[in-house]
Motif scaffolding. Structure first.
Motif, PDB file in Angstrom:
ATOM      1  N   ASP A  37      31.580  23.237  39.545  1.00  0.00           N
ATOM      2  CA  ASP A  37      32.527  24.180  40.134  1.00  0.00           C
ATOM      3  C   ASP A  37      33.847  23.524  40.474  1.00  0.00           C
ATOM      4  N   GLY A  38      33.937  22.207  40.242  1.00  0.00           N
ATOM      5  CA  GLY A  38      35.159  21.509  40.599  1.00  0.00           C
ATOM      6  C   GLY A  38      35.180  21.033  42.034  1.00  0.00           C
ATOM      7  N   ASN A  39      34.084  21.255  42.736  1.00  0.00           N
ATOM      8  CA  ASN A  39      34.032  20.759  44.117  1.00  0.00           C
ATOM      9  C   ASN A  39      33.849  19.259  44.101  1.00  0.00           C
ATOM     10  N   PRO A  40      34.527  18.563  45.003  1.00  0.00           N
ATOM     11  CA  PRO A  40      34.273  17.122  45.105  1.00  0.00           C
ATOM     12  C   PRO A  40      32.844  16.884  45.549  1.00  0.00           C
ATOM     13  N   VAL A  41      32.236  15.866  45.008  1.00  0.00           N
ATOM     14  CA  VAL A  41      30.876  15.527  45.418  1.00  0.00           C
ATOM     15  C   VAL A  41      30.967  14.389  46.415  1.00  0.00           C
ATOM     16  N   VAL A  42      30.553  14.702  47.614  1.00  0.00           N
ATOM     17  CA  VAL A  42      30.694  13.742  48.694  1.00  0.00           C
ATOM     18  C   VAL A  42      29.432  12.900  48.776  1.00  0.00           C
ATOM     19  N   GLY A  43      29.588  11.612  48.957  1.00  0.00           N
ATOM     20  CA  GLY A  43      28.442  10.748  49.236  1.00  0.00           C
ATOM     21  C   GLY A  43      27.593  10.438  48.020  1.00  0.00           C
ATOM     22  N   ALA A  44      28.147  10.688  46.816  1.00  0.00           N
ATOM     23  CA  ALA A  44      27.385  10.303  45.630  1.00  0.00           C
ATOM     24  C   ALA A  44      27.382   8.771  45.527  1.00  0.00           C
ATOM     25  N   LYS A  45      26.263   8.268  45.016  1.00  0.00           N
ATOM     26  CA  LYS A  45      26.130   6.807  44.901  1.00  0.00           C
ATOM     27  C   LYS A  45      26.527   6.410  43.489  1.00  0.00           C
ATOM     28  N   ILE A  46      27.450   5.496  43.378  1.00  0.00           N
ATOM     29  CA  ILE A  46      27.886   5.065  42.053  1.00  0.00           C
ATOM     30  C   ILE A  46      27.365   3.627  41.836  1.00  0.00           C
ATOM     31  N   HIS A  47      26.593   3.456  40.783  1.00  0.00           N
ATOM     32  CA  HIS A  47      26.037   2.131  40.455  1.00  0.00           C
ATOM     33  C   HIS A  47      26.747   1.596  39.224  1.00  0.00           C
ATOM     34  N   LEU A  48      26.928   0.302  39.216  1.00  0.00           N
ATOM     35  CA  LEU A  48      27.384  -0.346  37.990  1.00  0.00           C
ATOM     36  C   LEU A  48      26.128  -0.755  37.225  1.00  0.00           C
ATOM     37  N   VAL A  49      25.975  -0.235  36.036  1.00  0.00           N
ATOM     38  CA  VAL A  49      24.739  -0.480  35.289  1.00  0.00           C
ATOM     39  C   VAL A  49      24.583  -1.970  35.001  1.00  0.00           C
ATOM     40  N   GLU A  50      25.729  -2.597  34.737  1.00  0.00           N
ATOM     41  CA  GLU A  50      25.664  -3.999  34.366  1.00  0.00           C
ATOM     42  C   GLU A  50      25.278  -4.885  35.544  1.00  0.00           C
ATOM     43  N   ASP A  51      25.547  -4.445  36.742  1.00  0.00           N
ATOM     44  CA  ASP A  51      25.183  -5.266  37.900  1.00  0.00           C
ATOM     45  C   ASP A  51      24.720  -4.340  39.018  1.00  0.00           C
ATOM     46  N   GLU A  52      23.410  -4.198  39.156  1.00  0.00           N
ATOM     47  CA  GLU A  52      22.859  -3.209  40.079  1.00  0.00           C
ATOM     48  C   GLU A  52      23.242  -3.455  41.524  1.00  0.00           C
ATOM     49  N   THR A  53      23.730  -4.641  41.843  1.00  0.00           N
ATOM     50  CA  THR A  53      24.069  -4.924  43.233  1.00  0.00           C
ATOM     51  C   THR A  53      25.390  -4.268  43.625  1.00  0.00           C
ATOM     52  N   ILE A  54      26.158  -3.888  42.621  1.00  0.00           N
ATOM     53  CA  ILE A  54      27.456  -3.290  42.943  1.00  0.00           C
ATOM     54  C   ILE A  54      27.300  -1.783  43.046  1.00  0.00           C
ATOM     55  N   VAL A  55      27.541  -1.290  44.260  1.00  0.00           N
ATOM     56  CA  VAL A  55      27.327   0.129  44.554  1.00  0.00           C
ATOM     57  C   VAL A  55      28.525   0.638  45.318  1.00  0.00           C
TER      58      VAL A  55
END
Lengths: 1001, 587
Positions: A37-55
């Protein structure tokens, strides 16, 4: 409804490229997560696939930044949904999640996207609520959610609304279950600002999880939570004026005197007032002996005032987030002369302080903790005489303008032993009362991610404790009043006055008591498993919920156990099937039979996601839903109805001294088949999105409620010798249709608008209620709606004695010309209780409930409005003085006086003749008093201006909004002189005007 | 720092749960075992003599009381009025009471019995069925009480039977034949209790009493603690009352008082005249009288002070001639107390005695005022009258509140001609005394007195023997002697003697719920249709009084008489329940 305005604001922000200043580092990838709907998604977790420690976490605008390089991949996770890895192709990127972020709360901590929803759920977000200025959030829900019928009760804060979901399905308790953050708490104890969203569960698909508590529907309220970002402060201030709605006008003294004389003449009695008296009332020559008092003017002021301050803070890091709110609302009532006492005011004042602290803590990678603490403190101030405000209003509706003066010649309160009260003195000279209330809510929730056991598995434990206590203090005193009566000579001329003082003036006396108390404790354990397969998804939940509530006094402990589970299977984002079941019991029912099993099955089909619809540009969404299931209602009288109980009785006096022998007697006979009510509910629904602008939802439903407790006294003979038992054999069926239609369009960056409508129509039918034998079919309640009104059918007014003689004998009281003439329904020549027929509809609830809303936003200028109405709804007009005047020495409304029957020509009379007697013939349910109660009200109208973002930014702020708002501005209805939702004599309902400022920084 | 805060919150929440937890949370299903109330069950009642007795005292509570007490109580049966207002002895000016609203106005219909609590006897709400049920529960269970001897249990059971018999006696006199309840029914049973014939009903009541008689003591020995419980004498007296009613012409005649289905089925008459019924009544009375004389346990209150003795006989608990008395309060409360509205109701006008009643009181010498030799002086009408007059009716000039009663128009008792409490020129004195002395005194309802048994015996003898026997004279004169009134003239015919006995009953038992039933059982319709009068007394300048009779407001049945008024209507909603109730004739 407000959603689009929010969207347009977000879009503006995005388009203007205002990425937060915190995102300036060059090595970072910046991005935006939005939903479909174009609403911002708040609090989504973004992971870097190449380095799981980076969130990283997205902020409230959906923005995030993450240390990464071009060519790397990101995964975005939001409420259990994980995207496929997305390749980073540029430093700034956006991710669209294939969901609506309006993750709809469906109870027990579960959320569904609107795609996977298989049941009927109404939903609004907190964004829809702020354009209401009310102290009690219950009053924000008029016409907001299809299927939720909310009826207003009165204006004295914090009076709330009466709810029922999809009409009425039992002639016993129809109250829906209201849960705040998953636990049973009154909605009225929140402030509107802390509400994040409200869902209403309407069909068995989801309600069966609530088992014995589900049949009346569930209203789920969630409070706001912190979002990971820097501190955000949201402050608002609102000042309001309130004014009464629907206060009827009563006649002035000369008219009253003429009316009394006319009434006495009609009754065959001698007139009370001479022409000279009436003149004296008119020219006000002797205001003590011949007063003409407008009591409403003496006691009320034109307007009351209200202030609301609200401030909330939220923010936090990825490990801990907080939301803290403080809200204070104060209302100063409508009474006028409240400062006649030096030390205290007798104004009706209401002050409510709310606080809330919601914490989200990530204790470890796999363990999350929520701790919520909230509560409120209510302080009130009331005039102390009796029941305070309502008693004063009862007197205002009662005492004629000609009764006595406010004060007599020497300043004593005027009065008469006939009335016993003087409204002005009740307000100013009886001291004051201060009821106080405290409410505390605590809960905590521990969520353990068990991915290390099985991927997708998690466990949850929640506890809650709630406490409510009230305390009442009073400093009261009594007043004396003086009755001044003219003494007349033989010719009727006033020659002297007789003055008598009644009552006595006393000093303030202190009195206090504890009021209601209640406490409740809940414990909830849940295991959840979720897996996403290639084309399908599966969510399984199993939970145990135990709740205990203790109310005042004995025999008031309610305890419930619930074992519930649900299984949702979705295939290809097109086919969903949900199976839910609960097994639960309570301590009110007999121990061998207190558990019930409540299954439900539901499915949905998203036709618009089918391949064959891929090319269609018309439907954004086309979805069919169907559900069937069983729910229960345990709001049944407690006190061990299934056991034969014996209780103490008043005993007997043997001997001629005071020897008292205590007695025991049998209570109502035990209910043999005592159980909860069971409802079998079927629902069919369709959701349609068209042309990106039109949203339409419609539902058809049918429910049959069985095992309703009925009174068997109508069937079992009184020779039984004891109160006949209740029986669980009542059956009511309820069917209906509801829809929600909305058109919304963001025309340009500067202009967006919406227009929408909702409607709910339900009709129920009593199939079995153990009704007593009725000699005529038309007298039967069985087969009609719950609360169907019955009354006599008026066929005009008796013109003269001859008319009376030639008509059937009306047996209620002696009939005179001008009394109501009734139809003899059974043709037996007698008008009695066997001649009543169904009139109108139910007076408990409307069959039809609808609302319409329209609004736009142009360059920051917003207009919003909400109209709400009812239909097929009946009122019983028996308000003293207004409709049933003069009897019991009451006064008379102008409206009645103008529309009464008179002996000379009264073809257009609406009401029967005036009489000072009780007149059982006229004053009983009939179709003169049973009238259409339908109305359309303008509930809200708001005009606002949101300052341009660029300007606000320059002040280091995020939002500044100024608004003016009106609530309950007008009503279109049949009743005209009173508010159709408030026909009693108590504190009136209010119309209000508000001016507010909201700042976010 | 952050961890500290977290720990703090966890401990805080945890602590609160520990506090609550002990009481409010328990594991699994045990959680639901806390019942929402604490119960007394039938087993716990009949586990101990003390508790079982309490159940019987609870049943005693259902006994009727003859004066209005308070709203919703079992005795607001006339909407705060009294049964005497329906008869020729009294007129009620209480415009919101049942007497005016339903009976004087003719608005009484069977439908009224469905819900209105203002009728003279409510089939639904009188409490009779509750009392009968309680009696049965007691009888059915008392044998299992461990700490009670068989003798104790039998005596208590006999008392329970008397509670049942008393309720049935009252209903028999209001309705005729009745459905007979012979056990405590359960709600789910098929009620098959058709209305019985009047004869079967009477016989069933008598059988119930007969069953109780052997197990009861003739009189209460421990009067200090247990006066007021049923005795053998009470049982024998009640039996005589039932048999007299059943022997009277309302039921015992050659034709029913009115045709109808209930008459066809002999529910409201016995189907023919049987003079033996009079003998049964006489024998029952005689049996009691003999035993009274033999044991000396009961006697008419007679200390030689007639007025005081008469008052003691109807008013005082535990006096020697009370056979059955019922109680609802210990003392009469203050005059304006809502716990005993009778006092207030008299102020509102329920106790305006009729002139017709005053005329029934003979002169002290025993002669009727119509007798030329009586010495009656119409200009001084209250001189030398039967002393019972002064204890029953407040008459002008009588001692009252330490002064003389002023019942002339303008006097303190009758401020103006419309003063409700004295609008007939008289005011009820029985039970209300002089108002002052009635408050705070110990009260009771004199349901049945030995004097009635004497008059019952006399009446039945006269009917059975076709004329008065010496014994008949003897017992009427015993009552008159106590009252300080001269003996009945000798040589009366059967009809004259009957008239004299009924007159004696009216004046001895005024306002004690006797007169209405006498009028009804003798089908004296002229007492419904005759003109009722009051007395306007005017004080002259010289202090003398003039007496002018006037007509009291008319009652509906005076001009629209129908014999249907003899019996009450059954509520239609009960008839519709289909267990065999048949409506009384005319309703």
């Amino acid at each position: 409804m407000n959603r689009i305005i929010y969207i347009s604001q977000v879009c503006m922000l995005t388009l203007m490229g205002i990425y937060g200043s915190a995102m300036a580092q060059d090595s970072q990838i910046q991005g935006l997560v939005i939903d479909i709907d174009g609403n911002p998604v708040v609090g989504a977790k973004i992971h870097l696939v190449e380095d799981e420690t980076i969130v990283s976490l997205s902020n409230r605008y959906g923005q995030f930044e993450i240390a990464g390089e071009l060519g790397h991949h990101l995964k975005v996770e939001n409420r259990g949904q994980v995207t496929e890895p997305i390749r980073i192709s540029q430093n700034q990127m956006s991710v669209i999640l294939p969901v609506q972020t309006n993750q709809i709360s469906v109870g027990y901590g579960e959320y569904r996207s609107s795609n996977s929803l298989t049941g009927a759920v109404g939903f609004i977000t907190g964004n829809d609520i702020p354009n209401n200025s009310v102290i009690n959030p219950e009053n924000t829900l008029y016409g907001k959610i299809p299927g939720l019928i909310a009826l207003q009760n009165g204006g004295e804060p914090p009076t709330g609304a009466t709810f029922n979901i999809r009409g009425v399905e039992t002639f016993r308790n129809n109250q829906p279950l209201i849960l705040v953050d998953g636990f049973e708490r009154p909605l009225s104890s929140l402030s509107t600002d802390e509400i994040q969203n409200i869902s209403v569960l309407k069909d068995a698909a989801l309600l069966s999880m609530y088992g014995q508590r589900g049949a009346n529907g569930v209203i789920l309220v969630e409070t706001k939570r912190g979002e990971a970002d820097q501190l955000r402060v949201n402050a608002s201030f609102e000042t309001s004026i309130t004014e009464p709605v629907g206060l009827p006008k009563f006649v002035q003294a000369p008219t009253y005197a003429r009316a009394i004389n006319e009434a006495l003449l009609n009754d065959g009695l001698d007139p009370r007032y001479s022409n000279g008296d009436i003149d004296a009332f008119s020219n006000n020559s002797s205001p003590v002996l011949f007063p003409n008092v407008n009591w409403f003017d003496e006691v009320l002021r034109d307007q009351g005032t209200r202030q609301t301050f609200n401030i909330s803070f939220d923010g936090g890091s990825s490990r801990a987030r907080y939301y803290v709110l403080m809200n204070y609302s104060s209302d100063n009532g409508l009474f006028g002369p409240v400062n006649r006492n030096e030390d205290f005011s007798t104004q009706l004042k209401y002050g409510q302080f709310n606080f809330r602290s919601n914490l989200d803590i990530e204790v470890s990678e796999s363990l999350a903790l929520q701790i919520n603490a909230a509560g409120n403190i209510v302080n009130r101030n009331t005039p102390s005489g009796g029941d305070g405000p309502n008693e004063i209003f009862n007197s205002l509706y009662r005492i004629p303008s000609a009764a006595f003066p406010v004060q007599t010649m020497d300043g004593s309160w005027g009065g008469s032993p006939l009335y016993g009260t003087n409204p002005v003195a009740m307000l100013t000279s009886t001291g004051y009362g201060s009821p106080n209330e405290r409410e505390l809510f605590l809960d905590s929730r521990l969520i353990k991610n068990l991915d290390n056991v099985t991927k997708g598995l998690s466990a949850e434990l929640a506890l809650s404790y709630n406490n409510f206590a009230s305390y009442f203090e009073q400093q009261s005193k009594q007043y004396s009043y003086e009755s001044v009566i003219p003494v007349r000579d033989q010719s009727g001329t006033v020659v002297d006055v007789e003055r008598t003082v009644f009552g006595e003036d006393t000093e303030l006396g202190f009195w206090s008591s504890f009021g209601n108390q209640r406490r409740s404790t809940d414990i909830l354990g849940k295991i959840r498993y979720e897996t996403l397969l290639e084309n399908s998804e599966l969510t399984a939940v199993a939970l145990f919920h135990q709740s205990g509530m203790t109310l005042d006094g004995q025999n008031n402990t309610f305890r419930r156990n619930n074992f519930a589970g649900s299984l949702l299977y979705g295939y290809d984002q097109t086919y969903y099937v949900n199976v839910a079941v609960s097994y639960n019991g309570n301590n009110i029912l007999p121990s061998n039979d207190r558990y019930g099993l409540f299954p439900a099955v539901s499915a949905s089909w998203l036709i618009s996601n089918e391949d064959f619809m891929a090319d269609n540009s018309l439907f954004d969404l086309l979805k069919l839903r169907a559900s069937w299931g069983v729910t229960g209602n345990d709001l049944i009288p407690n006190g061990n109805l299934h056991l034969q109980n014996y209780s103490g009785s008043s005993g007997y006096f043997f001997t001629d001294n005071n020897t008292f022998s205590g007695g025991t007697s049998e209570s109502r006979l035990a209910t043999a088949d005592f159980t909860y009510e069971t409802s079998y509910t079927t629902n069919l629904g369709v959701d349609i999105g068209l042309l990106e602008n039109l949203f339409f939802t419609a539902d058809l439903f049918y429910a049959k409620r069985k095992n309703i407790l009925t009174n068997s006294g109508g069937r079992i003979s009184n020779v039984l010798g004891v109160t006949a038992p209740l029986e669980s054999n009542g059956v009511v069926e309820n069917r209906g249709v509801e829809f929600d239609l909305e058109w919304r369009d963001t025309v340009s960056r500067d202009f967006a608008y919406y227009i929408g409508g909702q409607m709910t129509f339900t009709r129920n039918k009593i199939l079995e209620m153990n009704e007593a034998f009725q000699p005529y079919d038309y007298l039967k309640e069985t087969g009609r709606s719950v609360g169907q009104r019955f009354g006599l059918e008026a066929i005009g007014f008796f013109a003269d004695q001859e008319d009376i003689t030639s008509s059937p004998d009306q047996r209620f009281s002696q009939v005179r010309p001008g009394d109501i003439k009734y139809r003899d329904q059974n043709g037996d020549g007698i008008i009695n209780e066997f001649d009543v027929v169904p009139v109108g509809y139910s007076s408990q609830y409307p069959e039809l409930y609808f609302s319409a809303s329209v609004g736009f936003n142009y360059k920051g200028i917003g207009v919003e409005s909400l109209f709400q109405g009812t239909g097929n709804y009946t009122a019983y007009l028996n308000t003293p003085s207004v409709y049933w005047p003069l009897r019991n020495n009451n006064t008379l409304s102008e409206y009645y006086y103008e529309n009464r029957w008179t002996s000379e020509g009264s073809a257009d009379a609406i009401f029967p003749r005036l009489t000072t007697l009780n007149n059982e013939n006229n004053n009983r349910p009939n179709d003169i008093w049973l009238v259409d109660r339908s109305y359309i009200k303008l509930r809200t109208l708001e005009v606002s201006y949101t300052l341009p973002v660029s300007f606000v930014q320059s002040l280091s702020m995020q939002r500044i909004k100024i608004y003016g708002r009106g609530m309950n501005l007008f009503s279109i209805d049949n009743i005209e002189i009173m508010d159709p939702e408030h026909l009693g004599t108590g504190y009136p309902t209010l119309r209000s005007y508000h001016l507010g400022l909201n700042i976010v920084f | 720092m952050k961890n500290t805060i977290i720990l703090f919150f966890i401990s805080l929440v945890g602590f609160l749960f520990v506090l609550q937890g002990c009481e409010d949370l328990s594991v699994g299903n045990d959680f639901l075992e806390k019942p929402p109330s604490v119960d007394v069950t039938q087993d716990s009642i009949f586990a101990k003599a003390e508790f079982a007795e309490r159940f019987l005292w609870g049943a005693y509570e259902s006994l009727p009381y003859g004066l209005p007490i308070t709203w919703g109580d079992r005795t607001d049966e006339m909407g705060m009025d009294i049964q005497a207002s329906l008869s020729d002895i009294n007129h009620s000016f209480l415009n919101w009471g049942g007497v005016n609203q339903l009976y004087y106005s003719g608005q009484y219909t069977s439908g009224v019995e469905n819900s209105n609590g203002k009728t003279k006897y409510s089939y639904n709400n009188s409490g009779a069925w509750d009392g009968i049920r309680d009696a049965h529960i007691f009888i059915e269970n008392v044998d299992r009480v461990p700490d009670m001897t068989a003798e104790q249990a039998s005596e208590l059971k006999a008392e329970a039977r008397m509670i049942k018999a008393l309720h049935y006696t009252d209903m028999f006199r209001h309705f005729g034949g009745l459905p007979w309840i012979d056990r405590a029914y359960t709600a789910n049973e098929d009620f098959n209790v058709p209305r019985m014939t009047s004869m079967a009903t009477m016989d069933s009541i008598v059988a119930t009493i007969d069953k109780a008689i052997p197990d009861l003591p003739f009189a209460i020995e421990d009067k200090l603690n247990w006066e007021g419980r049923f005795t053998q004498a009470a049982a024998m007296g009640l039996k005589a009352r039932v048999l007299l009613f059943g022997a009277s012409p309302l039921f015992n005649d050659n034709q029913p008082f009115m045709e109808g289905e209930a008459a066809d089925k002999m529910m409201v008459w016995h189907g023919g005249f049987d003079s033996n019924l009079w003998k049964r009544a006489a024998d029952a009375a005689k049996e009691l009288i003999d035993k009274v004389e033999q044991t000396g346990d009961y006697s008419l209150v007679n200390t030689g002070n007639p007025e005081q003795d008469f008052k003691t006989a109807y008013y005082d608990r535990g006096n020697s001639e009370l056979l059955i008395s019922t109680r609802a309060r210990y003392r009469a409360p203050g005059f304006w107390s809502g716990q005993f509205y009778f006092f207030q109701a008299t102020r509102y006008g329920i106790g305006a005695t009729t002139q017709n009643y005053v005329d029934m009181f003979p002169m002290m010498n025993g002669l009727s005022i119509t007798d030329p030799n009586s010495g009656y002086d119409p200009d001084n009408p209250y001189e030398n009258r039967d002393p019972r007059l002064y204890q029953t009716v407040l008459v002008n000039g009588a001692p009252y509140k330490n002064r003389q009663a002023e019942l002339w128009i303008g006097g303190r008792e009758r401020r103006n001609i419309n003063t409700n409490s004295t609008a007939s020129g008289y005011k009820l004195r029985k039970f209300i005394l002089d108002e002052n002395s009635a408050t705070q005194s110990v009260i009771q309802w004199p349901y049945l007195r030995l004097a009635e048994i004497y008059l019952t015996y006399a009446e039945a003898l006269n009917e059975f023997n076709d004329g008065p026997t010496p014994e008949a004279y003897l017992y009427v004169n015993k009552v008159r002697e106590r009252a300080g009134v001269g003996e009945l003239p000798q040589g009366l015919s059967k009809e004259e003697f009957r008239k004299a006995v009924l007159n004696e009953r009216a004046i001895e038992f005024g306002y004690e719920k006797v007169r209405w039933f006498d009028i009804v059982r003798w089908k004296m319709d002229q007492n419904f249709t005759k003109t009722l009068e009051g007395m306007n007394i005017r004080k002259q300048g010289d202090g003398s009084f003039t007496y002018e009779r006037f007509e009291l407001p008319s009652r509906y049945w005076q001009g629209n008489w129908s014999p249907k008024w003899y019996l009450s209507a059954f509520p239609p909603n009960e008839i519709n329940k289909g267990y065999g109730l048949v409506q009384n004739p005319g309703w």
